[in-house]
Structures are given as C-alpha cells and as structure tokens.
Design an enzyme around this catalytic site. Structure first.
Site: not given
Ligand SMILES: Cc1cc2nc3c(=O)[nH]c(=O)nc-3n(C[C@H](O)[C@H](O)[C@H](O)COP(=O)(O)O)c2cc1C
Length: 398
Positions: A164, A136, A173, A260, A287, A115, A284
C-alpha cells in the site's frame, strides 16, 4: 435462529441495507471509524457516485441462460471477481473478525487480503486454512521490518504481497476526532455510554476488548498492548518511500507483488516497467487524501497505460454488482470491497461476510444476464453509455 441470523434475513437484501444494520449494531465511534473518510469526505462520496457517470447499454438478444462469473488471477480460479480488501482492526467488529472474513472469502471462492493492522497475526489468519491469501504491507523506516513482514508472509503461505503506497502519512479522519475515537480506543465515559447502548455487540466483544491489538507488530515492538504499538505507528512509516523501495521489495519477494493506491497513469507505467505484477487503483476508500480522484474515475487512465500487461484491480465505492460490471467494462480484472465486508461482519460475523459476497455474486450475475453477457471476458466498454449530463459536467472518463 440467532439474533444475527434474523438481522441478516431482514437486512441482507442489499449492501446498503446491511450498512444500515451495521450502523444500528455498532457503537457509533466504531461504525464511523469504518464508514468515514478524510476531511470533508468528498473523495469518499465521489467514489460511490462515480459509477453513475455511466449507464449500461444492454444487449439482451444474445442468449445468456448460463452465466459464468469466474476469473483467473495469478493462476487462481476465482468463483467471482470480487475480493476482500485489507481492513485494519476488523476484530473490533466481530470477535476474531479477520479469521471469520478469511474463512468467508474462502467459502465464496475468492481471495482475502490481510491487513498489516489485523488484530490477530498473519500466521493466525493463515491458520484458518483459507486460501489464497494476500498480505498487505508498508514500507517502514526500518526496511528490515518490511523485509521481515514479507518473510513471515512467505513462510505462512501467502500467495501475493500488496504494497500500500497511499498511507505513509495518516489521513485526517474528522469523524474519529469528533467521536473521540482513537487507536487504541480509549474507553472513557462517553465511549462506554455508546457501547452500553449496543448490548449484543458488547456481550459478544466483552472478552475480546482488552485483547484488541495490532497482532503483527507485537513481536517486532516487543509490546502486546495496542497503546504502545499505536504510539509507535506514525513513526514506523516512512514518507520518504520511493520507487527504490519498490525495487527492493521486488527483489525480496518472489511471488506476485501488487501496488495498492495507484491513481496516476504515469505511476502505472512506471510500476509495469519495474516488474510489478498487478495494480490496485484505489484512494484507500477516501480515507487518506480528501480531494483525490475517485478510483473509478482514475481507472480508464491506468488501464490505458498498462494496456493489458498486468492485471488492474479497483476498489472504492463498490456497492452493487453493476458497479463491478462497470469496472470490468472499463478494463478492471476484478474489484475489492472494504467497508461492505465490515458491515457484513458487524451484522453476522463469518455468515455476514459470506452473505455480502453472495449479494455481489447474485447482483453481478443478474446484471450480466440483463446486459446479455455470459462470461466475464465478454464484458466490454461497448456496454457503457456515458450519459450526456456527465460529459457536460466533465466527469465521464472516456
Ligand atoms: C476500517 C478500514 C480499515 C482499512 N485498513 C486498511 C489497511 O490496513 N490497509 C490498506 O491498505 N487499506 C486499508 N483500508 C482501505 C481498504 O483496503 C480499501 O482500499 C477501501 O476500504 C475500499 O473502499 P470501500 O470501503 O469503499 O470498499 C481500510 C479501509 C477501512 C474502511
């Protein structure tokens, strides 16, 4: 046996059980930071529920004593079609969390996607020797900073860049608002009280907490503390990002470039036309835009538009090996997991992430065996059954 090994042994029978163990292990604001989604969390919930729109129609009489879960992706041979999605601040869940998870991915024969918001730098992660690694990135107001990220990733040996596109504004959130969780974490009396209740986590993390930062930004912003860096973060990202920026990054990066956060079939078509090498269908993890379509629901439309020209990956709500099987049956090349990896990390560090990947391997292997398929390329849409009630409810996809 250490406490975390004991926890893993007791709760490591499923991803859901590990989530419950992570919930007990972590201070509530940190658990919720990962577990939560935007606003009413409708997209978050739907991400998981969408997989129930299809049943599986097994064909058990085809002989499937030996199953092969491997796939080829950008010249890599992966031992399973499950990758680690980029998750910021993984170092809050376990000391040196990003490096632990990268090593775990390597041990499992899959890819770790770092990340932008890792606690440690992308160079530190590459220093583990884990490979292949993906990086990413975002489009920043200062386009030179995006270019700099790409150059650093290339110099550190990252194989692919993942842009992304669904995070140019930060999602709302509300669990974080409710818990008073901020980035950087403000260690006020309430937070300290919740931390004190989670002594094993606190003991592990006590020497790390003052060092929690966004490692990749330290040099660019000439600041080491998370507070200064986080204050800059919203103004660094540029909501005016457009396809022109994608083209620019395409020119700068010679390796595989993935987008992404693609959900719309027209964007998928445009990406292929502009020479993008792969797509990650994602919202995402629910989120960002609450109300966005569940990634699994969006998959078929994107796959149809891409029609096999580039790999289409999927993340969001994947909690079982059978979810991976269903995604592949709908045309995904592979899936990524975000939260499940953090839950494994919170329970047992590197061993926890190895264990999560092993749960997916075992469950997918069993599901393939029970469905009567021996190889990933043999998983097709014929295995899916759209339950009549889902069709009536208008959820189903195909
Ligand atoms: C705590 C957390 C931090 C995340 N940080 C990033 C990030 O820095 N960059 C990004 O592209 N996606 C981020 N994501 C999204 C994840 O890459 C991914 O799309 C998502 O967690 C997939 O869903 P899942 O948690 O149900 O597997 C984050 C998700 C979580 C839960």
């Amino acid at each position: 046996m250490t406490d975390s090994e004991r926890l893993l042994r007791r709760h490591g029978y499923s991803v859901a059980a590990l989530r419950a163990a992570a919930r007990s292990a972590l201070p509530r604001p940190i658990f919720d930071f990962a577990d939560g989604g935007a606003e009413d969390e409708r997209t978050l919930r739907r991400n998981e529920a969408a997989f129930s729109a299809f049943g599986l129609q097994p064909r058990p009489l085809r002989g499937c004593a030996d199953r092969d879960l491997s796939i080829k992706l950008f010249g890599n041979s992966l031992r399973l079609p499950v990758l680690i999605a980029p998750t910021g601040l993984a170092g809050l869940f376990w000391p040196d969390g990003e490096r632990a998870a990268a090593r775990a991915a390597h041990a499992a024969g899959t890819i770790y996607c770092a990340s932008h918001a890792s606690v440690v730098t992308l160079e530190d992660i590459a220093g583990t020797g884990a490979a292949p690694l993906w990086m990413q990135v975002f489009i920043y107001r200062d386009r030179g900073f995006t270019r700099h990220f790409a150059q650093r990733a290339a110099a550190a040996g990252y194989q692919a860049l993942v842009l992304t596109v669904d995070n140019q504004l930060t999602g709302n959130r509300e669990r974080d608002v409710r818990n008073g969780f901020t980035i950087p974490p403000r260690f006020g009396p309430a937070f300290i009280a919740t931390m004190a209740l989670k002594l094993p986590w606190l003991m592990r993390m006590r020497l790390q907490l003052s060092r929690i930062t966004f490692g990749n930004y330290v040099e660019h912003l000439n600041a080491t503390d998370l507070k200064t860096i986080a204050a800059h973060m919203p103004s660094l990202l540029d909501p005016s990002m457009s396809w022109r920026d994608v083209d620019e990054l395409r020119r700068q990066w010679n390796g595989p470039l993935l987008l992404k956060g693609i959900l719309h079939p027209a964007d998928a078509r445009e990406a292929v036309e502009r020479g993008i090498d792969g797509l990650i269908v994602s919202n995402h993890g629910g989120r960002q835009l609450d109300g966005a379509v569940a990634s699994f629901d969006a998959l078929a439309g994107v796959v149809a538009e891409v029609s096999g020209r580039i790999p289409v990956l999927l993340d969001g709500g994947i909690r079982r090996g059978s979810d991976v099987l269903k995604a592949i049956a709908l045309g995904a090349t592979a899936c990524l997991i975000g939260r499940p990896q953090l839950w494994g990390l919170a329970v047992a560090g590197e061993a926890g992430v190895v264990h999560v990947l092993d749960i997916f391997r075992r469950e997918l292997d069993r599901a393939m065996g029970l469905c009567g398929v021996t190889r990933i390329p043999d998983i097709g849409p014929d295995l899916l059954f759209a339950a009549p009630h889902s069709i009536r409810a208008g959820i189903g996809g195909i």
